[in-house]
Design an enzyme around this catalytic site. Structure first.
Site, PDB file in Angstrom:
ATOM      1  CE1 TYR A 198      14.570 -81.048  24.035  1.00 23.62           C
ATOM      2  CE2 TYR A 198      13.422 -79.708  25.673  1.00 23.62           C
ATOM      3  CZ  TYR A 198      13.434 -80.358  24.442  1.00 23.62           C
ATOM      4  OH  TYR A 198      12.326 -80.315  23.630  1.00 23.62           O
ATOM      5  CB  SER A 242      11.282 -76.528  23.349  1.00 23.70           C
ATOM      6  OG  SER A 242      10.811 -76.645  24.679  1.00 23.70           O
TER       7      SER A 242
HETATM    8  P1  NDP Z   1       8.210 -87.941  20.413  1.00 25.82           P
HETATM    9  O1  NDP Z   1       9.237 -88.627  21.246  1.00 25.82           O
HETATM   10  O2  NDP Z   1       6.821 -88.447  20.427  1.00 25.82           O
HETATM   11  O3  NDP Z   1       8.715 -87.850  18.891  1.00 25.82           O
HETATM   12  C1  NDP Z   1      10.051 -87.621  18.565  1.00 25.82           C
HETATM   13  C2  NDP Z   1      10.274 -88.026  17.131  1.00 25.82           C
HETATM   14  O4  NDP Z   1      11.653 -87.753  16.778  1.00 25.82           O
HETATM   15  C3  NDP Z   1      10.048 -89.508  16.888  1.00 25.82           C
HETATM   16  O5  NDP Z   1       9.332 -89.686  15.696  1.00 25.82           O
HETATM   17  C4  NDP Z   1      11.447 -90.077  16.754  1.00 25.82           C
HETATM   18  O6  NDP Z   1      11.436 -91.175  15.847  1.00 25.82           O
HETATM   19  C5  NDP Z   1      12.164 -88.891  16.122  1.00 25.82           C
HETATM   20  N1  NDP Z   1      13.615 -88.987  16.274  1.00 25.82           N
HETATM   21  C6  NDP Z   1      14.336 -89.002  17.406  1.00 25.82           C
HETATM   22  N2  NDP Z   1      15.650 -89.149  17.142  1.00 25.82           N
HETATM   23  C7  NDP Z   1      15.742 -89.223  15.787  1.00 25.82           C
HETATM   24  C8  NDP Z   1      16.814 -89.391  14.883  1.00 25.82           C
HETATM   25  N3  NDP Z   1      18.082 -89.524  15.306  1.00 25.82           N
HETATM   26  N4  NDP Z   1      16.563 -89.420  13.555  1.00 25.82           N
HETATM   27  C9  NDP Z   1      15.297 -89.303  13.099  1.00 25.82           C
HETATM   28  N5  NDP Z   1      14.231 -89.147  13.903  1.00 25.82           N
HETATM   29  C10 NDP Z   1      14.458 -89.113  15.224  1.00 25.82           C
HETATM   30  O7  NDP Z   1       8.242 -86.410  20.896  1.00 25.82           O
HETATM   31  P2  NDP Z   1       7.480 -85.104  20.388  1.00 25.82           P
HETATM   32  O8  NDP Z   1       6.583 -85.390  19.261  1.00 25.82           O
HETATM   33  O9  NDP Z   1       6.930 -84.458  21.598  1.00 25.82           O
HETATM   34  O10 NDP Z   1       8.727 -84.234  19.919  1.00 25.82           O
HETATM   35  C11 NDP Z   1       8.857 -83.691  18.623  1.00 25.82           C
HETATM   36  C12 NDP Z   1       9.703 -82.433  18.713  1.00 25.82           C
HETATM   37  O11 NDP Z   1       9.050 -81.468  19.536  1.00 25.82           O
HETATM   38  C13 NDP Z   1      11.075 -82.634  19.340  1.00 25.82           C
HETATM   39  O12 NDP Z   1      12.002 -81.827  18.653  1.00 25.82           O
HETATM   40  C14 NDP Z   1      10.894 -82.132  20.781  1.00 25.82           C
HETATM   41  O13 NDP Z   1      12.100 -81.708  21.347  1.00 25.82           O
HETATM   42  C15 NDP Z   1       9.933 -80.996  20.538  1.00 25.82           C
HETATM   43  N6  NDP Z   1       9.128 -80.561  21.682  1.00 25.82           N
HETATM   44  C16 NDP Z   1       8.361 -81.430  22.412  1.00 25.82           C
HETATM   45  C17 NDP Z   1       7.571 -80.950  23.469  1.00 25.82           C
HETATM   46  C18 NDP Z   1       6.753 -81.846  24.318  1.00 25.82           C
HETATM   47  O14 NDP Z   1       6.432 -81.462  25.464  1.00 25.82           O
HETATM   48  N7  NDP Z   1       6.349 -83.010  23.883  1.00 25.82           N
HETATM   49  C19 NDP Z   1       7.505 -79.514  23.752  1.00 25.82           C
HETATM   50  C20 NDP Z   1       8.350 -78.702  22.930  1.00 25.82           C
HETATM   51  C21 NDP Z   1       9.101 -79.212  21.922  1.00 25.82           C
HETATM   52  P3  NDP Z   1      12.332 -92.496  15.926  1.00 25.82           P
HETATM   53  O15 NDP Z   1      12.570 -92.795  17.379  1.00 25.82           O
HETATM   54  O16 NDP Z   1      11.498 -93.505  15.220  1.00 25.82           O
HETATM   55  O17 NDP Z   1      13.580 -92.150  15.176  1.00 25.82           O
HETATM   56  C1  8X3 Z   2       9.564 -79.821  25.953  1.00 29.03           C
HETATM   57  C2  8X3 Z   2       9.006 -78.874  26.956  1.00 29.03           C
HETATM   58  O1  8X3 Z   2       9.287 -77.926  29.278  1.00 29.03           O
HETATM   59  O2  8X3 Z   2       9.509 -80.326  29.034  1.00 29.03           O
HETATM   60  O3  8X3 Z   2      10.368 -79.146  25.046  1.00 29.03           O
HETATM   61  O4  8X3 Z   2      11.245 -78.875  28.265  1.00 29.03           O
HETATM   62  S1  8X3 Z   2       9.825 -79.009  28.444  1.00 29.03           S
END
Ligand code: NDP
Ligand code: 8X3
Length: 254
Positions: free
Chosen positions: A154, A141
């Site tokens: 985070y 991120s």
């Molecule tokens: P979502 O919350 O939509 O998806 C997160 C996914 O992670 C879900 O499928 C969830 O599935 C899974 N997950 C969480 N905890 C666990 C666990 N213990 N074991 C297995 N799976 C797990 O968020 P995003 O798609 O946005 O996030 C995906 C990645 O991208 C993350 O690493 C996030 O930090 C990163 N990110 C997101 C940004 C954003 O602005 N959205 C920006 C930058 C990075 P379930 O709950 O079914 O286990």
């Molecule tokens: C998610 C982006 O800016 O909300 O990783 O932390 S931010």
């Protein structure tokens, strides 16, 4: 990506679910893991509808070593080889200052974003090393590169992910296994709903007046990184919406 097998963690929503579809559309078979199996069924169905020759899924909790090891044992039995590991499972919990922070949130973020990446990678590496040209892509991120108020744990977790990726790049040099990080800025997924523990109104405000990244934008970038020729390694890639020039510089309309 035809003939390739792609393992995606966190495939039940957001980037992971979109990646299942994008890799499927590119001709890859997908292996999906997350805690919510009912949602994995949907992701697998969507991947197949998009063109994946195969889409298999199983419950996975990356915060638990036993679950990770059992998942990878199962993977060995269901697919002939592993070509791509996308360590996508992760997210944020809370937006409290350090002074107000909660142990369970800090521990949750470290477990999934940092230890989860380490566990999955350790378990999958024998499969990847047996298949030179394979690739690991970790979801980082912009928060791992720039700190913000309320983001201490985070940001620390995603900075940890970045350094894990860089250490792996050095460790794997000479094995033929590629590794890189894809670091997005704000994208509208379930990320903020999870961060604010189900408060959808607060989550929606994060994206108010902005055109954020969509999950499919990030999925496209993942497919591009993974589909470079075997001699090309994309080490680090940052993707942000046009409205977000920096963590604290966001263009909001209205
Ligand atoms: P979502 O919350 O939509 O998806 C997160 C996914 O992670 C879900 O499928 C969830 O599935 C899974 N997950 C969480 N905890 C666990 C666990 N213990 N074991 C297995 N799976 C797990 O968020 P995003 O798609 O946005 O996030 C995906 C990645 O991208 C993350 O690493 C996030 O930090 C990163 N990110 C997101 C940004 C954003 O602005 N959205 C920006 C930058 C990075 P379930 O709950 O079914 O286990
Ligand atoms: C998610 C982006 O800016 O909300 O990783 O932390 S931010």
């Amino acid at each position: 990506m035809r003939g390739k097998w792609v393992l995606i963690t966190g495939a039940s929503s957001g980037f992971g679910a979109a990646a299942a579809v994008a890799f499927g559309a590119a001709g890859a078979a997908v292996i999906l893991g997350a805690r919510r199996e009912d949602r994995l069924i949907e992701s697998a169905r969507a991947a197949k509808a998009a063109g994946a020759p195969d889409a298999v899924y199983r419950k996975l909790d990356v915060s638990n070593t036993g679950s990770v090891d059992e998942f990878v044992r199962w993977v060995k039995g269901v697919c002939p080889q592993l070509d791509v590991l996308v360590n996508n499972a992760g997210g944020a919990l809370g937006l409290e200052t350090v002074e107000q922070g909660l142990d369970e949130d800090w521990e949750g973020m470290m477990q999934v974003n940092v230890l989860g990446v380490l566990r999955m990678t350790r378990a999958a590496l024998p499969l990847l090393k047996a298949n030179p040209g394979s690739m690991i892509i970790n979801l980082g991120s912009i928060a791992g590169r720039v700190a913000y108020e309320g983001g201490a744990a985070y940001c620390a977790a995603k900075a940890g992910e970045l350094q894990i990726t860089r250490a792996l790049r050095l460790e794997l040099c000479g094995t033929g296994v590629r590794v890189g990080t894809l670091d997005p800025g704000m994208a509208e997924t379930e990320f903020s709903v999870v961060r604010f523990k189900g408060d959808e109104t607060r989550a929606a405000k994060v994206y108010q007046g902005v055109e954020p990244l969509k999950a499919s934008d990030v999925a496209d970038a993942l497919v591009w990184m993974a589909s470079r020729p075997a001699h090309v390694n994309i080490d680090e890639m940052i993707i942000k919406c046009t409205d977000q020039a920096a963590i604290h510089k966001v263009n909001r309309r209205g």
